[in-house]
Design a protein around this motif. Structure first.
Motif, PDB file in Angstrom:
ATOM      1  N   GLU A 195       1.843  -1.230  -4.780  1.00  0.00           N
ATOM      2  CA  GLU A 195       0.624  -0.414  -4.750  1.00  0.00           C
ATOM      3  C   GLU A 195      -0.312  -0.843  -5.871  1.00  0.00           C
ATOM      4  OE1 GLU A 195      -1.076   2.028  -2.936  1.00  0.00           O
ATOM      5  OE2 GLU A 195      -2.469   1.805  -4.605  1.00  0.00           O
ATOM      6  N   TYR A 196      -1.565  -0.983  -5.506  1.00  0.00           N
ATOM      7  CA  TYR A 196      -2.615  -1.417  -6.423  1.00  0.00           C
ATOM      8  C   TYR A 196      -2.893  -0.365  -7.507  1.00  0.00           C
ATOM      9  CZ  TYR A 196      -7.310  -2.895  -7.791  1.00  0.00           C
ATOM     10  OH  TYR A 196      -8.401  -3.274  -8.497  1.00  0.00           O
TER      11      TYR A 196
ATOM     12  N   HIS B 169       0.078  -3.146  -8.939  1.00  0.00           N
ATOM     13  CA  HIS B 169       0.354  -4.458  -8.350  1.00  0.00           C
ATOM     14  C   HIS B 169      -0.660  -4.724  -7.243  1.00  0.00           C
ATOM     15  CE1 HIS B 169       3.997  -4.585 -10.622  1.00  0.00           C
ATOM     16  NE2 HIS B 169       4.406  -5.707 -10.030  1.00  0.00           N
TER      17      HIS B 169
ATOM     18  N   GLU C   5       4.665   7.386   4.576  1.00  0.00           N
ATOM     19  CA  GLU C   5       5.300   7.952   5.786  1.00  0.00           C
ATOM     20  C   GLU C   5       6.283   6.940   6.391  1.00  0.00           C
ATOM     21  OE1 GLU C   5       2.002  11.302   7.221  1.00  0.00           O
ATOM     22  OE2 GLU C   5       2.338   9.588   8.520  1.00  0.00           O
TER      23      GLU C   5
ATOM     24  N   MET D  92     -10.423   9.193   7.372  1.00  0.00           N
ATOM     25  CA  MET D  92      -9.957   8.777   8.702  1.00  0.00           C
ATOM     26  C   MET D  92      -8.830   9.713   9.119  1.00  0.00           C
ATOM     27  SD  MET D  92     -10.079   4.651   8.672  1.00  0.00           S
ATOM     28  CE  MET D  92     -11.617   3.756   8.827  1.00  0.00           C
TER      29      MET D  92
ATOM     30  N   GLY E 276      -0.272   4.276   0.208  1.00  0.00           N
ATOM     31  CA  GLY E 276      -1.105   5.368   0.716  1.00  0.00           C
ATOM     32  C   GLY E 276      -0.337   6.166   1.766  1.00  0.00           C
ATOM     33  N   VAL E 277      -1.092   6.790   2.673  1.00  0.00           N
ATOM     34  CA  VAL E 277      -0.463   7.718   3.618  1.00  0.00           C
ATOM     35  C   VAL E 277       0.500   7.003   4.562  1.00  0.00           C
ATOM     36  CG1 VAL E 277      -0.922   9.641   5.149  1.00  0.00           C
ATOM     37  CG2 VAL E 277      -2.650   8.933   3.544  1.00  0.00           C
ATOM     38  N   ILE E 278       0.033   5.917   5.195  1.00  0.00           N
ATOM     39  CA  ILE E 278       0.914   5.201   6.120  1.00  0.00           C
ATOM     40  C   ILE E 278       2.109   4.632   5.353  1.00  0.00           C
ATOM     41  CG2 ILE E 278       1.119   3.148   7.610  1.00  0.00           C
ATOM     42  CD1 ILE E 278      -1.667   3.680   8.617  1.00  0.00           C
TER      43      ILE E 278
ATOM     44  N   PRO F 227      -3.026   7.663  -3.816  1.00  0.00           N
ATOM     45  CA  PRO F 227      -3.987   7.829  -4.912  1.00  0.00           C
ATOM     46  C   PRO F 227      -5.227   8.651  -4.558  1.00  0.00           C
ATOM     47  CG  PRO F 227      -3.884   5.523  -4.181  1.00  0.00           C
ATOM     48  CD  PRO F 227      -2.808   6.253  -3.459  1.00  0.00           C
TER      49      PRO F 227
ATOM     50  N   VAL G  43      -1.586  -6.996  -4.318  1.00  0.00           N
ATOM     51  CA  VAL G  43      -1.018  -8.033  -3.455  1.00  0.00           C
ATOM     52  C   VAL G  43      -2.090  -9.072  -3.157  1.00  0.00           C
ATOM     53  CG1 VAL G  43      -0.082  -8.483  -1.159  1.00  0.00           C
ATOM     54  CG2 VAL G  43       0.767  -6.543  -2.505  1.00  0.00           C
TER      55      VAL G  43
ATOM     56  N   VAL H 259      -3.052  15.818   4.864  1.00  0.00           N
ATOM     57  CA  VAL H 259      -1.613  16.111   4.864  1.00  0.00           C
ATOM     58  C   VAL H 259      -0.826  14.815   4.981  1.00  0.00           C
ATOM     59  CG1 VAL H 259       0.249  17.230   6.143  1.00  0.00           C
ATOM     60  CG2 VAL H 259      -1.950  18.390   5.918  1.00  0.00           C
TER      61      VAL H 259
ATOM     62  N   GLY I  98       0.835  -1.203   0.000  1.00  0.00           N
ATOM     63  CA  GLY I  98       0.000   0.000   0.000  1.00  0.00           C
ATOM     64  C   GLY I  98       0.867   1.248   0.000  1.00  0.00           C
TER      65      GLY I  98
ATOM     66  N   GLY J  39      -5.008   0.402   4.567  1.00  0.00           N
ATOM     67  CA  GLY J  39      -6.181   1.050   5.123  1.00  0.00           C
ATOM     68  C   GLY J  39      -6.481   0.551   6.531  1.00  0.00           C
TER      69      GLY J  39
END
Ligand code: FAD
Ligand code: NAD
Length: 471
Positions: free
Chosen positions: A206-207, A240, A190, A322, A185-187, A213, A242, A353, A183, A276
């Motif tokens: 990442e999908y 990709h 970071e 979230m 994403g944000v996590i 995204p 997973v 952010v 993933g 997520g």
């Protein structure tokens, strides 16, 4: 079993719950808060926003000491990472922050119950404590603020050793040689930044076809360029999906399907699951009051009230982004609504952010959303490479401010920044959206020189009338 009577009981003490409790108390309601963990503050303060930012800051100092100090004329020898100390500092920051919430609860005369809360009926909450004892609370109203937990993928178990979530990543005291991040994403970005800067090889799977995204397309594309340049051993594999993982001795093997439908495998020392989070309603007794979740989330109306009168829900456990500040706004909203006021939340003006370097921030509509909705728009773009302030601080290699306004009215529709201090600068966009400013309004405000915020003014001038000065 003792008996306790309250006007409001809040279940969960994250940024949604504790803020709601304080606002209820301020408005004169006798308030209780229940938290199953030993410390207050929820995901955000204990295993989310605060500890991740502590490690992002520490790892950024290390990265700069390694890569930019010499250019500034600062020589350092024998530079090394002391990961246990970095984690200790992070824990200290968390302890100080969560104990601040204890203080705020006392100050506002909010009774704190430590234990797992669940509904017996809509006015009676059971608190099951760690020592096996139980207590009951009688309450007029309830705010459910039970937050979320890391999600996984079918067929992949987060064993907390080889396949970890952000919670375990924030406690690693040995640097993994190679980390797969599922993933982007944000996590994902970071944590990839933290461990990549400290020296781990990072492989993001990442999908989607880009990083982060959910944000404006241009941001994720630029961020990938920076990470490629700045992290010594970084790669990201887009498109990709997973599909599985298995442990092989000291290694973890992750399987994915690429966009050609082929199965590909990746091997690493540890795999971070960052696909997520799922709303957390386990053993909450929702069935005892007739609330049914929808895709895991608690359905609420415009007043954030559930299908049961006087039972409200806020934060990660309901629809929407979230985010800690979204949860807090909803906490205040519900408290004020209960007190008979008429609060309002403009969800479009809630910024997002990402605390990588450079920071990434966005508010309002993305260009892709406007295109899809057929809204006519104009774009102003200003790169930090043209900013004197960014040159002075050596932050001018990457990044830009992108401002989108309505083609006919010039009303500000979105602001998207990847660059130094984007997290703070995005507030100009938030204020602009809240006050329904035009791009020209932002363009004509005086911005102090030399600041990064001048780039916002320049981008606004670009959106207004193609009259950027410094480009
Ligand atoms: P939570 O913070 O999850 O709090 C819920 C609380 O309820 C928990 O303490 C839980 O133990 C308790 N609880 C649950 N069920 C019960 C029960 N039955 N009885 C008693 N107690 C219960 N957001 C940002 O805006 N900025 C960031 O920088 C950011 N960084 C993040 C970094 C990471 C690694 C993670 C994981 C998340 C991050 N987030 C960030 C997201 C943010 O943490 C959440 O959006 C926010 O915490 C949600 O707040 P909440 O009050 O809804 O729930
Ligand atoms: P996310 O939704 O931001 O990212 C998950 C990513 O996983 C997406 O890009 C998605 O395309 C990808 N994905 C899903 N299934 C996949 C699969 N099978 N294979 C490959 N990729 C797959 O979620 P997150 O990063 O886990 O963060 C969880 C929540 O925590 C988010 O809602 C976020 O807002 C919040 N958070 C916020 C901050 C912040 O505000 N700075 C920081 C951390 C977390």
């Amino acid at each position: 079993m003792s008996s306790n009577k309250y006007d409001v009981t809040v279940i969960g003490s994250g940024p949604g719950g504790y803020v709601a409790a304080i606002r209820c108390a301020q408005l004169g309601m006798k308030t209780a808060i229940i938290e199953r963990y030993a410390t207050l503050g929820g995901t955000c303060l204990n295993v989310g926003c605060i500890p991740s930012k502590a490690l992002l800051d520490s790892s950024e100092h290390y990265h700069n000491a390694q890569h930019t100090f010499s250019e500034h004329g600062i020589k350092i020898s024998n530079l090394e990472v002391d990961l246990p100390q970095m984690i200790k500092r992070k824990r200290d920051v968390v302890t100080q922050t969560t104990s601040g919430i204890d203080f705020l609860m006392k100050k506002n005369k909010i009774d704190v119950f430590q234990g797992h809360g669940s509904f017996i009926d809509k006015n009676t909450i059971k608190v099951a404590k760690d020592d096996g004892s139980e207590e009951q609370i009688s309450t007029e109203k309830v705010i459910i603020a039970t937050g979320s937990k890391p999600a996984s993928l079918p067929g992949i178990e987060i064993d907390k050793k080889k396949v970890i979530s952000s919670t375990e990543a924030l406690e690693l005291t040995t640097l993994p040689g190679h980390m797969i991040v599922i993933g982007g994403g944000v996590i994902g970005v970071e944590m990839a930044s933290v461990f990549g800067r400290l020296g781990s090889q990072i492989t993001i799977l990442e999908y989607a076809d880009k990083l982060i995204p959910g944000m404006d397309d241009a941001l994720g594309k630029e961020l990938n360029k920076v990470l490629k340049k700045d992290l010594p051993n970084y790669s990201a594999h887009f498109n990709h999906k997973v599909t599985g993982s298995k442990i092989d001795g000291e290694k973890v093997i992750v399987t994915a399907e690429n966009n050609k439908g082929e199965e590909v495998t990746f091997t690493a020392d540890v795999c971070l699951m960052a696909v997520g989070r799922r709303p957390y309603t386990d053993n909450l007794g929702l069935e005892n009051i007739g609330i049914e979740t929808e895709r895991g989330r608690i359905p609420v109306n415009d007043h954030l009230e559930t299908s049961v009168p006087d039972v409200y829900a806020i934060g990660d456990v309901i629809k929407g982004a979230m985010l800690a500040h979204k949860a807090s706004e909803e906490g205040v909203f519900v408290a004020e609504h209960m007190a008979g006021q008429h609060p309002h939340i403009n969800y479009r003006a809630i910024p997002g952010v990402v605390y990588t370097w450079p920071e990434v921030a966005g508010v309002g509509y993305t260009e892709e959303e406007l295109k899809a909705d057929g809204v006519p728009y104009k774009v102003g773009n200003f790169p930090f490479k043209a900013s004197g302030r960014a040159r002075a601080s050596m932050d001018n290699r990457f990044g830009f401010v992108k401002i989108i306004s309505h083609k006919e009215t010039d009303e500000l529709l979105g602001m998207h920044i990847i660059g130094p201090r984007a997290a703070d600068m995005i507030m100009e966009g938030v204020i602009g959206l809240e006050f329904r400013a035009s791009a020209e309004d932002i363009a004509i405000f005086s911005h102090p020189h030399p600041t990064f915020s001048e780039s916002v003014k320049e981008a606004a001038m670009g959106a207004t009338a193609n009259r950027i000065i410094h480009l």
